[in-house]
Design a protein around this motif. Sequence first.
Motif, PDB file in Angstrom:
ATOM      1  N   LEU A 109      -8.764 -19.353 -72.474  1.00 59.79           N
ATOM      2  CA  LEU A 109      -7.997 -18.116 -72.386  1.00 59.79           C
ATOM      3  C   LEU A 109      -6.528 -18.345 -72.721  1.00 59.79           C
ATOM      4  O   LEU A 109      -5.858 -17.465 -73.267  1.00 59.79           O
ATOM      5  N   TRP A 110      -6.017 -19.536 -72.391  1.00 54.12           N
ATOM      6  CA  TRP A 110      -4.616 -19.843 -72.695  1.00 54.12           C
ATOM      7  C   TRP A 110      -4.369 -19.829 -74.199  1.00 54.12           C
ATOM      8  O   TRP A 110      -3.263 -19.540 -74.654  1.00 54.12           O
ATOM      9  N   ARG A 111      -5.380 -20.142 -74.979  1.00 52.72           N
ATOM     10  CA  ARG A 111      -5.238 -20.217 -76.425  1.00 52.72           C
ATOM     11  C   ARG A 111      -5.318 -18.852 -77.108  1.00 52.72           C
ATOM     12  O   ARG A 111      -5.124 -18.763 -78.317  1.00 52.72           O
ATOM     13  N   VAL A 112      -5.607 -17.810 -76.346  1.00 54.02           N
ATOM     14  CA  VAL A 112      -5.634 -16.466 -76.935  1.00 54.02           C
ATOM     15  C   VAL A 112      -4.245 -16.125 -77.453  1.00 54.02           C
ATOM     16  O   VAL A 112      -3.246 -16.284 -76.737  1.00 54.02           O
ATOM     17  N   ARG A 113      -4.171 -15.677 -78.676  1.00 53.55           N
ATOM     18  CA  ARG A 113      -2.874 -15.354 -79.266  1.00 53.55           C
ATOM     19  C   ARG A 113      -2.324 -14.050 -78.722  1.00 53.55           C
ATOM     20  O   ARG A 113      -3.059 -13.187 -78.262  1.00 53.55           O
ATOM     21  N   ARG A 114      -1.006 -13.944 -78.808  1.00 53.91           N
ATOM     22  CA  ARG A 114      -0.401 -12.701 -78.360  1.00 53.91           C
ATOM     23  C   ARG A 114      -0.685 -11.562 -79.334  1.00 53.91           C
ATOM     24  O   ARG A 114      -0.761 -10.415 -78.944  1.00 53.91           O
ATOM     25  N   GLN A 115      -0.850 -11.874 -80.605  1.00 54.68           N
ATOM     26  CA  GLN A 115      -1.244 -10.833 -81.537  1.00 54.68           C
ATOM     27  C   GLN A 115      -2.669 -10.375 -81.224  1.00 54.68           C
ATOM     28  O   GLN A 115      -3.542 -11.181 -80.919  1.00 54.68           O
ATOM     29  N   THR A 116      -2.895  -9.097 -81.323  1.00 55.38           N
ATOM     30  CA  THR A 116      -4.239  -8.567 -81.160  1.00 55.38           C
ATOM     31  C   THR A 116      -5.028  -8.797 -82.450  1.00 55.38           C
ATOM     32  O   THR A 116      -4.450  -9.131 -83.493  1.00 55.38           O
ATOM     33  N   PRO A 117      -6.343  -8.620 -82.415  1.00 54.26           N
ATOM     34  CA  PRO A 117      -7.102  -8.703 -83.669  1.00 54.26           C
ATOM     35  C   PRO A 117      -6.564  -7.755 -84.741  1.00 54.26           C
ATOM     36  O   PRO A 117      -6.534  -8.126 -85.923  1.00 54.26           O
ATOM     37  N   ALA A 118      -6.124  -6.569 -84.336  1.00 51.88           N
ATOM     38  CA  ALA A 118      -5.551  -5.643 -85.320  1.00 51.88           C
ATOM     39  C   ALA A 118      -4.268  -6.204 -85.917  1.00 51.88           C
ATOM     40  O   ALA A 118      -4.009  -6.058 -87.123  1.00 51.88           O
ATOM     41  N   GLY A 119      -3.460  -6.862 -85.103  1.00 51.23           N
ATOM     42  CA  GLY A 119      -2.233  -7.462 -85.608  1.00 51.23           C
ATOM     43  C   GLY A 119      -2.505  -8.600 -86.570  1.00 51.23           C
ATOM     44  O   GLY A 119      -1.833  -8.739 -87.600  1.00 51.23           O
ATOM     45  N   LEU A 120      -3.505  -9.418 -86.256  1.00 49.22           N
ATOM     46  CA  LEU A 120      -3.851 -10.521 -87.155  1.00 49.22           C
ATOM     47  C   LEU A 120      -4.406 -10.003 -88.474  1.00 49.22           C
ATOM     48  O   LEU A 120      -4.119 -10.556 -89.539  1.00 49.22           O
ATOM     49  N   ARG A 121      -5.206  -8.936 -88.406  1.00 50.80           N
ATOM     50  CA  ARG A 121      -5.728  -8.348 -89.649  1.00 50.80           C
ATOM     51  C   ARG A 121      -4.599  -7.784 -90.489  1.00 50.80           C
ATOM     52  O   ARG A 121      -4.603  -7.910 -91.726  1.00 50.80           O
ATOM     53  N   LEU A 122      -3.621  -7.165 -89.844  1.00 52.72           N
ATOM     54  CA  LEU A 122      -2.487  -6.618 -90.581  1.00 52.72           C
ATOM     55  C   LEU A 122      -1.717  -7.726 -91.289  1.00 52.72           C
ATOM     56  O   LEU A 122      -1.351  -7.583 -92.464  1.00 52.72           O
ATOM     57  N   LEU A 123      -1.457  -8.832 -90.594  1.00 52.13           N
ATOM     58  CA  LEU A 123      -0.747  -9.943 -91.216  1.00 52.13           C
ATOM     59  C   LEU A 123      -1.521 -10.477 -92.419  1.00 52.13           C
ATOM     60  O   LEU A 123      -0.935 -10.778 -93.462  1.00 52.13           O
ATOM     61  N   GLU A 154      -0.062 -22.121 -90.142  1.00 51.75           N
ATOM     62  CA  GLU A 154       0.177 -22.993 -91.278  1.00 51.75           C
ATOM     63  C   GLU A 154      -0.033 -22.288 -92.610  1.00 51.75           C
ATOM     64  O   GLU A 154       0.432 -22.739 -93.644  1.00 51.75           O
ATOM     65  N   ARG A 155      -0.757 -21.135 -92.596  1.00 48.96           N
ATOM     66  CA  ARG A 155      -0.916 -20.411 -93.852  1.00 48.96           C
ATOM     67  C   ARG A 155       0.417 -19.923 -94.371  1.00 48.96           C
ATOM     68  O   ARG A 155       0.619 -19.770 -95.569  1.00 48.96           O
ATOM     69  N   ALA A 156       1.343 -19.661 -93.453  1.00 44.75           N
ATOM     70  CA  ALA A 156       2.647 -19.181 -93.883  1.00 44.75           C
ATOM     71  C   ALA A 156       3.645 -20.302 -94.080  1.00 44.75           C
ATOM     72  O   ALA A 156       4.719 -20.086 -94.605  1.00 44.75           O
ATOM     73  N   SER A 157       3.276 -21.507 -93.635  1.00 42.05           N
ATOM     74  CA  SER A 157       4.269 -22.565 -93.637  1.00 42.05           C
ATOM     75  C   SER A 157       4.018 -23.647 -94.653  1.00 42.05           C
ATOM     76  O   SER A 157       4.934 -24.360 -95.031  1.00 42.05           O
ATOM     77  N   GLY A 158       2.798 -23.810 -95.081  1.00 44.41           N
ATOM     78  CA  GLY A 158       2.521 -24.864 -96.037  1.00 44.41           C
ATOM     79  C   GLY A 158       2.717 -26.243 -95.443  1.00 44.41           C
ATOM     80  O   GLY A 158       3.581 -26.995 -95.835  1.00 44.41           O
ATOM     81  N   LEU A 193       7.123 -12.527 -93.926  1.00 48.47           N
ATOM     82  CA  LEU A 193       5.773 -13.071 -94.022  1.00 48.47           C
ATOM     83  C   LEU A 193       5.736 -14.573 -94.250  1.00 48.47           C
ATOM     84  O   LEU A 193       4.808 -15.249 -93.796  1.00 48.47           O
ATOM     85  N   HIS A 194       6.738 -15.107 -94.958  1.00 51.03           N
ATOM     86  CA  HIS A 194       6.650 -16.493 -95.407  1.00 51.03           C
ATOM     87  C   HIS A 194       7.744 -17.399 -94.851  1.00 51.03           C
ATOM     88  O   HIS A 194       7.764 -18.593 -95.164  1.00 51.03           O
ATOM     89  N   GLY A 195       8.660 -16.870 -94.071  1.00 50.53           N
ATOM     90  CA  GLY A 195       9.596 -17.700 -93.340  1.00 50.53           C
ATOM     91  C   GLY A 195      10.501 -18.551 -94.209  1.00 50.53           C
ATOM     92  O   GLY A 195      11.118 -18.071 -95.166  1.00 50.53           O
ATOM     93  N   ASP A 196      10.593 -19.825 -93.896  1.00 46.28           N
ATOM     94  CA  ASP A 196      11.550 -20.726 -94.536  1.00 46.28           C
ATOM     95  C   ASP A 196      11.369 -20.819 -96.043  1.00 46.28           C
ATOM     96  O   ASP A 196      12.351 -20.930 -96.787  1.00 46.28           O
ATOM     97  N   ARG A 197      10.139 -20.806 -96.508  1.00 50.42           N
ATOM     98  CA  ARG A 197       9.922 -20.914 -97.953  1.00 50.42           C
ATOM     99  C   ARG A 197      10.561 -19.741 -98.690  1.00 50.42           C
ATOM    100  O   ARG A 197      11.152 -19.911 -99.755  1.00 50.42           O
ATOM    101  N   ALA A 198      10.443 -18.551 -98.113  1.00 50.63           N
ATOM    102  CA  ALA A 198      11.059 -17.381 -98.736  1.00 50.63           C
ATOM    103  C   ALA A 198      12.579 -17.438 -98.620  1.00 50.63           C
ATOM    104  O   ALA A 198      13.298 -17.040 -99.543  1.00 50.63           O
ATOM    105  N   LEU A 199      13.088 -17.919 -97.502  1.00 50.11           N
ATOM    106  CA  LEU A 199      14.535 -18.064 -97.348  1.00 50.11           C
ATOM    107  C   LEU A 199      15.111 -18.998 -98.404  1.00 50.11           C
ATOM    108  O   LEU A 199      16.143 -18.715 -99.015  1.00 50.11           O
ATOM    109  N   LEU A 200      14.449 -20.119 -98.614  1.00 45.10           N
ATOM    110  CA  LEU A 200      14.942 -21.088 -99.595  1.00 45.10           C
ATOM    111  C   LEU A 200      14.843 -20.548-101.018  1.00 45.10           C
ATOM    112  O   LEU A 200      15.616 -20.956-101.888  1.00 45.10           O
ATOM    113  N   LEU A 201      13.929 -19.645-101.260  1.00 44.78           N
ATOM    114  CA  LEU A 201      13.796 -19.074-102.597  1.00 44.78           C
ATOM    115  C   LEU A 201      14.832 -17.983-102.852  1.00 44.78           C
ATOM    116  O   LEU A 201      15.491 -17.972-103.894  1.00 44.78           O
ATOM    117  N   HIS A 202      14.988 -17.075-101.886  1.00 45.78           N
ATOM    118  CA  HIS A 202      15.791 -15.878-102.131  1.00 45.78           C
ATOM    119  C   HIS A 202      17.244 -16.019-101.682  1.00 45.78           C
ATOM    120  O   HIS A 202      18.144 -15.474-102.340  1.00 45.78           O
TER     121      HIS A 202
END
Length: 265
Positions: free
Chosen positions: A178-192, A250-254, A217-226
């Motif tokens: 239960l501790w590993r349950v994310r704060r995002q809901t399934p709807a939030g994860l689908r939206l992302l 990790e999908r957003a972080s590479g 959406l992409h964090g540091d990688r987008a910051l370094l690009l733009h």
Amino acid sequence: MPVDMWWFIGGAWTLLAAAGALLLAPAPGARHGGPAPDAQSVALLRGGRRAAVTVALVALQQRGAVTSGRRGTIRVDGWGTAVRDPLQLAVHTSLRRAVGIGVLLTAPRVRRALDALRDGCARAGLLRANRRWRTARGLLYAVPVTVAAGLLLHRPAVPDAPLRVGVAALTLAAAAALWRVRRQTPAGLRLLASLRDAHPLETRRASGPRVLMSVALHGDRALLLHTPHFARDGGLLGTGGTDHGFTPDERASGRGTDTSAGDPA
């Protein structure tokens, strides 16, 4: 196992059931659908409070209202009279001097604006509500304490030791799950996931709203690009880490370049 030990185990499972109901049951009053969230809400959903403030700072920098200061700080660079967004306005008015983003996150106005943003995501059914989340985490904290108290106060005889260890281990394993349950809901994860498909990381520098959503959406990688100079000089890189239950995505972080999480906040 002494009968009294079962009271502690039963109490622990009662705590688990209550925490599971708070984490997994739909929140009353949450509405699904509605208008698409803005970039700051998406950043909060993906990476928590610091990610949302980072997007707000990039938006202000694009308007010429802020710029990087010395030694990883951000300072005001304009009046920002046209700023209407609550979080951007809170960030701009809190920059009375050049500060780092960590200090900015503690500013009362910024904290209130972030709380409002988080509550809006919860009402939209994208995040688990703050009160439910904190209560559930508190209940889960109490589970190992209850189990340990039962083991210490009512030690069974040696023949009962395997049963004692097995029941205690099962209880703690359920709490860990239960501790590993994310704060995002399934709807939030689908939206992302859908937003990442619709807004992949750009291959060249862009401007305008596309930059904000890309950073959200992409964090540091987008910051370094733009906005590489503003990101480096302003101390915006490394906007990751867990935040109130958000776990690294990790999908957003590479592979760890950006450890931004995908809590509320």
